[in-house]
Design an enzyme around this catalytic site. Structure first.
Site, PDB file in Angstrom:
ATOM      1  N   ARG A  36     -52.896  39.287  33.047  1.00  0.00           N
ATOM      2  CA  ARG A  36     -53.702  38.141  33.459  1.00  0.00           C
ATOM      3  C   ARG A  36     -55.157  38.556  33.553  1.00  0.00           C
ATOM      4  O   ARG A  36     -55.461  39.661  34.014  1.00  0.00           O
ATOM      5  CB  ARG A  36     -53.285  37.634  34.853  1.00  0.00           C
ATOM      6  CG  ARG A  36     -51.830  37.288  35.016  1.00  0.00           C
ATOM      7  CD  ARG A  36     -51.359  36.178  34.121  1.00  0.00           C
ATOM      8  NE  ARG A  36     -52.166  34.970  34.208  1.00  0.00           N
ATOM      9  CZ  ARG A  36     -52.133  33.988  33.304  1.00  0.00           C
ATOM     10  NH1 ARG A  36     -51.367  34.083  32.244  1.00  0.00           N
ATOM     11  NH2 ARG A  36     -52.878  32.919  33.471  1.00  0.00           N
TER      12      ARG A  36
ATOM     13  N   SER B 298     -56.840  54.172  27.274  1.00  0.00           N
ATOM     14  CA  SER B 298     -57.905  54.346  28.268  1.00  0.00           C
ATOM     15  C   SER B 298     -57.422  53.882  29.632  1.00  0.00           C
ATOM     16  O   SER B 298     -56.721  52.884  29.740  1.00  0.00           O
ATOM     17  CB  SER B 298     -59.135  53.497  27.906  1.00  0.00           C
ATOM     18  OG  SER B 298     -59.574  53.741  26.590  1.00  0.00           O
TER      19      SER B 298
ATOM     20  N   ARG C 228     -57.015  29.527  37.855  1.00  0.00           N
ATOM     21  CA  ARG C 228     -57.103  30.975  38.036  1.00  0.00           C
ATOM     22  C   ARG C 228     -57.441  31.355  39.474  1.00  0.00           C
ATOM     23  O   ARG C 228     -56.905  32.310  40.025  1.00  0.00           O
ATOM     24  CB  ARG C 228     -58.177  31.529  37.093  1.00  0.00           C
ATOM     25  CG  ARG C 228     -58.120  33.024  36.946  1.00  0.00           C
ATOM     26  CD  ARG C 228     -59.309  33.603  36.190  1.00  0.00           C
ATOM     27  NE  ARG C 228     -59.545  33.046  34.881  1.00  0.00           N
ATOM     28  CZ  ARG C 228     -58.795  33.271  33.802  1.00  0.00           C
ATOM     29  NH1 ARG C 228     -57.732  34.026  33.884  1.00  0.00           N
ATOM     30  NH2 ARG C 228     -59.105  32.737  32.641  1.00  0.00           N
TER      31      ARG C 228
ATOM     32  N   THR D 109     -63.686  45.473  35.775  1.00  0.00           N
ATOM     33  CA  THR D 109     -64.840  44.635  36.089  1.00  0.00           C
ATOM     34  C   THR D 109     -64.515  43.225  35.600  1.00  0.00           C
ATOM     35  O   THR D 109     -63.449  42.987  35.035  1.00  0.00           O
ATOM     36  CB  THR D 109     -66.110  45.148  35.383  1.00  0.00           C
ATOM     37  OG1 THR D 109     -65.863  45.137  33.977  1.00  0.00           O
ATOM     38  CG2 THR D 109     -66.490  46.546  35.835  1.00  0.00           C
TER      39      THR D 109
ATOM     40  N   ASP E 142     -61.161  44.166  29.920  1.00  0.00           N
ATOM     41  CA  ASP E 142     -61.063  45.507  29.326  1.00  0.00           C
ATOM     42  C   ASP E 142     -62.448  46.138  29.134  1.00  0.00           C
ATOM     43  O   ASP E 142     -62.642  46.960  28.230  1.00  0.00           O
ATOM     44  CB  ASP E 142     -60.318  45.467  27.980  1.00  0.00           C
ATOM     45  CG  ASP E 142     -58.907  44.913  28.121  1.00  0.00           C
ATOM     46  OD1 ASP E 142     -58.273  45.187  29.160  1.00  0.00           O
ATOM     47  OD2 ASP E 142     -58.449  44.210  27.211  1.00  0.00           O
TER      48      ASP E 142
ATOM     49  N   GLN F 212     -48.475  58.816  25.500  1.00  0.00           N
ATOM     50  CA  GLN F 212     -49.714  59.296  26.134  1.00  0.00           C
ATOM     51  C   GLN F 212     -50.038  58.502  27.398  1.00  0.00           C
ATOM     52  O   GLN F 212     -50.561  59.046  28.371  1.00  0.00           O
ATOM     53  CB  GLN F 212     -50.887  59.216  25.144  1.00  0.00           C
ATOM     54  CG  GLN F 212     -50.764  60.160  23.972  1.00  0.00           C
ATOM     55  CD  GLN F 212     -50.711  61.620  24.409  1.00  0.00           C
ATOM     56  OE1 GLN F 212     -51.449  62.052  25.290  1.00  0.00           O
ATOM     57  NE2 GLN F 212     -49.814  62.381  23.811  1.00  0.00           N
TER      58      GLN F 212
ATOM     59  N   ASN G  48     -57.074  49.881  35.585  1.00  0.00           N
ATOM     60  CA  ASN G  48     -56.196  49.309  34.560  1.00  0.00           C
ATOM     61  C   ASN G  48     -55.946  50.345  33.467  1.00  0.00           C
ATOM     62  O   ASN G  48     -56.772  51.229  33.246  1.00  0.00           O
ATOM     63  CB  ASN G  48     -56.884  48.078  33.948  1.00  0.00           C
ATOM     64  CG  ASN G  48     -56.037  47.401  32.883  1.00  0.00           C
ATOM     65  OD1 ASN G  48     -54.825  47.227  33.048  1.00  0.00           O
ATOM     66  ND2 ASN G  48     -56.652  47.024  31.771  1.00  0.00           N
TER      67      ASN G  48
HETATM   68  C1  GAR Z   1     -48.944  49.026  28.010  1.00  0.00           C
HETATM   69  O1  GAR Z   1     -49.029  49.466  26.688  1.00  0.00           O
HETATM   70  C2  GAR Z   1     -50.323  48.796  28.591  1.00  0.00           C
HETATM   71  O2  GAR Z   1     -51.263  49.739  28.151  1.00  0.00           O
HETATM   72  C3  GAR Z   1     -50.637  47.416  28.077  1.00  0.00           C
HETATM   73  O3  GAR Z   1     -49.428  46.716  28.226  1.00  0.00           O
HETATM   74  C4  GAR Z   1     -48.335  47.623  28.074  1.00  0.00           C
HETATM   75  C5  GAR Z   1     -47.440  47.466  29.277  1.00  0.00           C
HETATM   76  O4  GAR Z   1     -46.294  48.254  29.121  1.00  0.00           O
HETATM   77  N1  GAR Z   1     -51.708  46.796  28.807  1.00  0.00           N
HETATM   78  C6  GAR Z   1     -52.624  46.007  28.251  1.00  0.00           C
HETATM   79  O5  GAR Z   1     -52.603  45.686  27.073  1.00  0.00           O
HETATM   80  C7  GAR Z   1     -53.713  45.513  29.183  1.00  0.00           C
HETATM   81  N2  GAR Z   1     -54.796  44.937  28.467  1.00  0.00           N
HETATM   82  P1  GAR Z   1     -45.367  48.586  30.373  1.00  0.00           P
HETATM   83  O6  GAR Z   1     -45.089  47.236  31.066  1.00  0.00           O
HETATM   84  O7  GAR Z   1     -44.122  49.160  29.767  1.00  0.00           O
HETATM   85  O8  GAR Z   1     -46.100  49.534  31.281  1.00  0.00           O
END
Ligand code: GAR
Length: 211
Positions: A90, A135, A64, A140, A144, A172, A106
């Site tokens: 990641r 959200s 990482r 941090t 999440d 949304q 994020n």
């Molecule tokens: C979105 O729903 C985003 O909120 C989620 O991945 C998707 C990406 O869609 N992110 C997470 O789960 C982060 N923990 P996109 O590539 O079409 O924007």
């Protein structure tokens, strides 16, 4: 405001940001889009919009720290005011997160602190939740887990499937992320001692709720 966007896949949130910028509603420059996965749709979207792209393929790194250092070097050549994770899948090391403290955000498809991690829509339905949503939060070291800047809520209907719920949450997401970026452009959002301030008023754990 100049930003760098990190993605790992489809890039529909990236597209919503590009669209708002092109409509003249968002005063940002997207200096670069960096993907942790090659050949994803999000990279095509960036190229179509004339944005510089980079791939830092996580599978090419043994640990990482090495991946994060390469990512950091790539980002820092642009000196962005804000680093925007948009479907970037990641987990980032504490040193990386600390380097961008207060300028790394994020989007997560759940009403945090509920349902961090994966499969949020299925888990919300299975838990019998009445509402769900999205959200935007400061990042941090805890996955999440950072302070929430804003949320948008969605009602869970009796006949919802994971797909129907995901579709409504995604709608949304595409409203919320550009709006939060606009607040950053207007210098309305700050992070002080792990708490989020909007127009110098401290927000609660939900952040700004836009619906
Ligand atoms: C979105 O729903 C985003 O909120 C989620 O991945 C998707 C990406 O869609 N992110 C997470 O789960 C982060 N923990 P996109 O590539 O079409 O924007």
């Amino acid at each position: 405001m100049n930003i760098v966007v990190l993605i790992s896949g489809r890039g529909s949130n990236l597209q919503s940001i590009i669209d708002k910028k092109e409509e003249g509603e968002l005063d940002i420059t997207i200096d670069a889009v960096i993907s942790s996965v090659p050949d994803v749709l999000g990279l095509q979207r960036a190229k179509k919009a004339g944005i510089s792209t980079h791939v830092i393929h996580h599978e090419k790194f043994t640990g990482r720290e090495a991946f994060d250092q390469s990512l950091q070097d790539c980002i820092d050549q642009y000196h962005p005011q804000l680093v925007v994770l948009a479907g970037f899948m990641r987990v980032l090391s504490p040193a990386f997160v600390a380097h961008y403290q207060g300028r790394l955000i994020n989007i997560h498809p759940a009403l945090l602190p509920k349902f961090p991690g994966l499969n949020t829509h299925r888990r919300a339905i299975e838990a019998g939740e009445k509402e769900h949503g999205v959200s935007v939060h400061f990042v941090t070291a805890e996955v999440d887990g950072g302070p929430v800047i804003a949320q948008a809520k969605v009602e869970i209907k009796a006949d919802d499937t994971t797909d129907t719920l995901a579709t409504r949450v995604l709608e949304q997401e595409h409203i919320l992320y550009p709006r939060v970026l606009r607040w950053f452009c207007e210098n309305r959002i700050t992070l002080k001692k792990k708490e989020v301030y909007f127009d110098n008023t401290r927000l609660g754990i939900e952040g700004m709720v836009i619906n």
